[in-house]
Design a protein around this motif. Structure first.
Motif: not given
Length: 263
Positions: A214-231
């Motif tokens: 759940e994204i709260a009011a005033g939150d911004i989605p922030v994305f990081w590179a993920c180690g599931v990438t090799p899968q």
């Protein structure tokens, strides 16, 4: 099996003992101060290609350790890589054929295992800096998404960048960037802030891996590179066999988080 009331207070050895006994649980928030890692194991004949893939894509694939063929522990991880994670995915020709708590019967003497840095490692630092980590607050697995950004291919391996997402209050985004940029060996600073559509994510409420948060009011989605990438690369490139951690169900290592903190 019931999860401990304070998983953050456990040592890596205690956590691994619980997982070996059959506890299945995402590991975000576990073993505070101890580094967590992604696992991907491939046959020796593909290990160089995967190592080169990681070298060419260091943001999602920061290599922390690599085993000799058939080895099931490393100096970084004193447990058994076949039993001491809370969940595994087995791939055959790129297809996930089993999600299991133990891969002892599927491990081969020619498998080379890679431990890849995990963003769970910097979550304690985020919270210490006053940045909320919503999936921990909501007792959920972190949401992860395939993106429209393609990794640089290497040998037989190629595929999309996978990202993890943490909603961050707008006023704390700069703090999140500052804190995580000091952990380059566990993905470092975000790769994208804001509109998920720019990453090709059509519906942020439907992650490809993990749980919606759940994204709260005033939150911004922030994305990081993920180690599931090799899968994701395994799924795209279809080697005969590969074994990975179940996304969010990490290898808890014997290294302290501070080992990967840069000034």
């Amino acid at each position: 099996m019931t999860a401990p009331t304070d998983p953050g207070a456990l040592s890596p050895e205690q956590a691994r003992e619980l997982f070996r006994a059959g506890l299945i649980r995402p590991t975000s928030g576990w073993c505070a101060g101890w580094t967590q890692a992604n696992l991907i194991a491939v046959p020796r004949e593909h290990a160089y290609d995967l190592l080169l893939f990681a070298q060419r894509n260091p943001k999602p694939c920061p290599v922390l350790d690599v085993t000799e063929p058939g080895e099931v522990s490393t100096p970084l991880f004193g447990g058994d890589l076949r039993t001491d994670l809370p969940g595994y995915v087995v791939y055959e020709h790129g297809e996930p054929v089993a999600e299991v708590p133990d891969v002892t019967g599927r491990w081969r003497d020619d498998l080379v295992a890679f431990l890849i840095g995990c963003s769970f490692t910097f979550e304690d630092a985020l919270r210490e800096a006053g940045v909320p980590v919503r999936h921990i607050e909501q007792d959920r697995n972190v949401p992860m998404y395939r993106t429209n950004r393609m990794c640089r291919a290497a040998g037989r391996f190629g595929g999309p960048l996978v990202v993890s997402m943490r909603p961050v209050p707008a006023g704390r985004v700069a703090d999140a960037v500052r804190v995580t940029s000091r952990y380059p060996a566990v993905h470092g600073a975000p790769v994208h802030i804001g509109d998920p559509a720019e990453l090709g994510i059509a519906d942020i409420s439907r992650p490809d891996f993990g749980d919606p948060v759940e994204i709260a009011a005033g939150d911004i989605p922030v994305f990081w590179a993920c180690g599931v990438t090799p899968q994701a690369a395994v799924m795209a490139s279809r080697p005969a066999l590969a074994i990975g951690h179940a996304p969010g169900h990490m290898a808890i290592t014997d290294a302290r988080d501070g080992r990967y903190l840069v000034p």
